[in-house]
Write a protein that holds these residues in place. Structure first.
Motif, mmCIF file in Angstrom:
data_model
loop_
_atom_site.group_PDB
_atom_site.id
_atom_site.type_symbol
_atom_site.label_atom_id
_atom_site.label_comp_id
_atom_site.label_asym_id
_atom_site.label_seq_id
_atom_site.Cartn_x
_atom_site.Cartn_y
_atom_site.Cartn_z
ATOM 1 N N SER A 183 3.056 -8.735 -27.364
ATOM 2 C CA SER A 183 3.229 -9.390 -26.060
ATOM 3 C C SER A 183 3.519 -10.849 -26.313
ATOM 4 N N GLU A 219 5.289 -12.433 -20.966
ATOM 5 C CA GLU A 219 4.238 -11.658 -20.311
ATOM 6 C C GLU A 219 3.361 -12.580 -19.464
ATOM 7 N N ARG A 259 0.219 -7.994 -16.081
ATOM 8 C CA ARG A 259 1.694 -7.977 -16.169
ATOM 9 C C ARG A 259 2.207 -6.607 -16.622
ATOM 10 N N GLN A 260 1.499 -6.024 -17.604
ATOM 11 C CA GLN A 260 1.919 -4.708 -18.097
ATOM 12 C C GLN A 260 1.784 -3.643 -17.000
#
Length: 611
Positions: free
Chosen positions: A4, A51, A124-125
């Protein structure tokens, strides 16, 4: 595992070195890019999707809140983690309200920083996963929608095809039923048309048949010699309106050159179809306001006029119309009406041929009796005269013999004229007459005919008048046409008293030339205008006054074949001949119309009427 990537923005270089080292030890799967000013950070954002973004609240040139607004404008889906100094709680709250994910106070609490950063990365993921799932769902929903649309379209097309098939089946059934009705109607029409050999009764029966089967009202007009039109039959579903059909109907007999109606159909030989008769058309057909009111009372919603044609000649015109029924005529109705008219024309033609054959048989019988009488009378007189002459050669003076010879010559001349007329009629009747078609100057022809009859006119005191343009030409057989003209002039002089006039005039018409011989003589009764063209018929003074006159008055002897021969010669040229008169004592007019398109060269044609 894909690392990330985050972005660290701070003007504190010590912090920019410490935080990446912390991440290397505590979060080795996180790669950090660093910037020490906001401008460089914004440039990085334009090329790299991070990210998480970690930024200081206060930096030279631009503060963290302004940078936060720029980040939210460019990367609204990227979490932003703020680093604030001691005592900057109000600023941190404003940042959270402005869209910041979290904030960490200096000195940085490493555990909290790591935990907060991990949450931000996870957020964010998860956000990306939600976006992927949402996109996948949208994709699947689109596919499903397309499948549903395709299936719906297939169902609609199948239903439309089924409806079309059903409509075609219904139309085919309706067409079959209409065809069956038409065949039944034609069968009934054929039976009625074959039921009489009187063409007037045949046409009247035809009008009664089509109402109400094909029309609300029907009229039949017959075409006579000279293209004159005479109403014959008028039928309406309401018998009280039959007189309106005869007298007030639109499109009735009109003057030549009318834009529509019976006259137009006679001139063109083509049927007329008006699916919708408008008020404007009725107004144009009306002669005056009273006539327009009668037209409105009669009613005419849709209209057809069909010619009855046999052997290239228009015999009659059948007019059909709808009124209160609301029916509208179309091509199928016109086709049926034309078929009815074709069969009716054959029936009428057969009826006329039968009547002509009957007249020919009667004329033949009359001829046998008359010829015997006509030939015996001059022959007896001539024979007696010759016998007297034989005795006079010795018993009487020479001058008495000359008188007897003159009597014998006159009687023998009568016999020769009768024989000549009989020979001409025989050749015409057997179709053995040959025409030599060539350009003929009408004026020269008229003057040649006047020379022949000039002496007869002078002896009787009849004035001859001429009104013929010098440039008028017609294609015809010069000798035969002169024979017709002389015969008409002789008849006109014969029945015109001394002091009267006989006038010859000619004029050009569209595609034809008409020659007229007018006299101021005894005239003709209306009922004799056609019969005088029959063989062995003469209109004597008694006949002209309406009484049954003798065929050959002693003072005006003749064969009774002259006008019949004239009619056959004119018909051989493709023309027409007819007589007109206002009645006894008002003179007569004999007209000959010849087409200008007669074929040049020699031509043999059979006559239209036999003897």
């Amino acid at each position: 595992m894909t690392p990330s990537r985050i972005l660290l923005v701070d003007d504190d270089r010590a912090l920019l070195q410490a935080l990446p080292e912390l991440l290397r030890l505590r979060m080795p799967w996180v790669a950090a890019d660093t910037c020490d000013d906001a401008a460089a950070a914004l440039e990085r954002l334009s090329t790299t999707d991070y990210e998480v973004i970690v930024t200081d609240v206060k930096m030279p040139g631009i503060d963290g809140l302004a940078l936060l607004r720029e980040i939210r404008a460019r990367r609204p889906e990227t979490p932003t983690l703020l680093i604030t100094g001691h005592g900057e709680h109000d600023l941190a709250v404003r940042a959270l309200r402005g869209g910041a994910y979290d904030f960490v106070q200096k000195p940085v609490d490493r555990d909290y920083f790591v935990a907060s950063l991990a949450r931000a990365i996870r957020t964010r993921q998860l956000s990306r996963e939600v976006e992927r799932q949402r996109a996948a769902l949208a994709h699947h929903a689109g596919q499903l929608e397309r499948i549903v649309e395709a299936r719906t379209r297939q169902l609609l097309e199948a239903n439309a095809a089924k409806d079309r098939l059903l409509r075609r089946e219904q139309e085919a059934r309706a067409a079959a039923e209409a065809a069956q009705r038409s065949l039944a109607f034609l069968a009934e029409a054929s039976a009625r048309l074959a039921g009489s050999l009187d063409y007037r009764a045949t046409l009247t029966s035809l009008a009664e048949l089509v109402v109400p089967a094909l029309a609300d009202w029907c009229a039949v007009d017959v075409v006579e010699e000279g293209q004159s039109i005479r109403p014959l039959a008028a039928v309406h579903v309401d018998p009280a309106l039959a007189d309106l059909v005869r007298d007030a109907r639109p499109g009735g007999p009109a003057a030549p050159g009318a834009p529509h109606g019976v006259r137009r159909v006679v001139e063109t030989g083509r049927a007329e179809l008006v699916p919708e008769v408008s008020d404007a058309m009725l107004e144009a057909s009306a002669r005056d306001e009273a006539h327009y009111r009668r037209l409105c009372r009669l009613g005419c919603a849709s209209y057809m006029a069909v010619p009855l044609i046999a052997r290239g000649r228009t015999l009659a015109v059948m007019t059909l119309a709808t009124a209160d029924s609301g029916r509208r005529y179309g091509p199928a109705d016109l086709a049926l009406a034309e078929e009815v008219a074709r069969r009716a024309a054959l029936a009428v033609d057969n009826a006329r041929l039968y009547q002509e054959a009957q007249r020919a048989v009667r004329a033949r019988d009359a001829f046998l009796a008359r010829a015997s009488h006509e030939l015996r009378t001059p022959l007896t007189s001539a024979l007696g005269t010759v016998r007297l002459l034989q005795r006079n050669l010795t018993d009487r003076p020479r001058e008495d013999s000359a008188v007897l010879v003159d009597i014998a010559c006159r009687n023998l001349g009568v016999m020769a004229t009768l024989v000549d007329d009989l020979l001409d009629a025989s050749k015409l009747g057997l179709g053995r007459e040959t025409l030599t078609i060539e350009p003929v100057a009408v004026a020269e022809l008229v003057h040649a005919g006047l020379e022949v009859v000039g002496e007869q006119a002078r002896e009787k005191g009849v004035a001859l008048q001429v009104a013929v343009p010098d440039e008028l030409r017609v294609r015809a057989d010069r000798i035969k046409l002169e024979q017709v003209l002389v015969n008409l002039l002789v008849n006109a002089i014969k029945f015109t008293p001394g002091g009267g006039t006989v006038a010859v005039e000619a004029k050009a018409e569209p595609d034809a030339v008409t020659i007229r011989v007018r006299d101021s003589g005894e005239g003709l009764a209306r009922e004799h205008l056609e019969s005088i063209f029959e063989p062995f018929v003469q209109a004597s003074p008694a006949a002209a006054s309406g009484r049954a006159g003798r065929r050959h008055p002693p003072r005006q002897r003749g064969s009774g074949l002259g006008l019949a021969i004239c009619r056959q010669i004119v018909h051989l040229h493709g023309g027409a001949i007819w007589a007109e008169s206002d009645g006894p004592g008002r003179g007569s007019t004999f007209s000959v119309r010849l087409p200008q398109s007669a074929a040049p060269g020699r031509e043999t044609a059979s006559s239209a009427v036999g003897f």
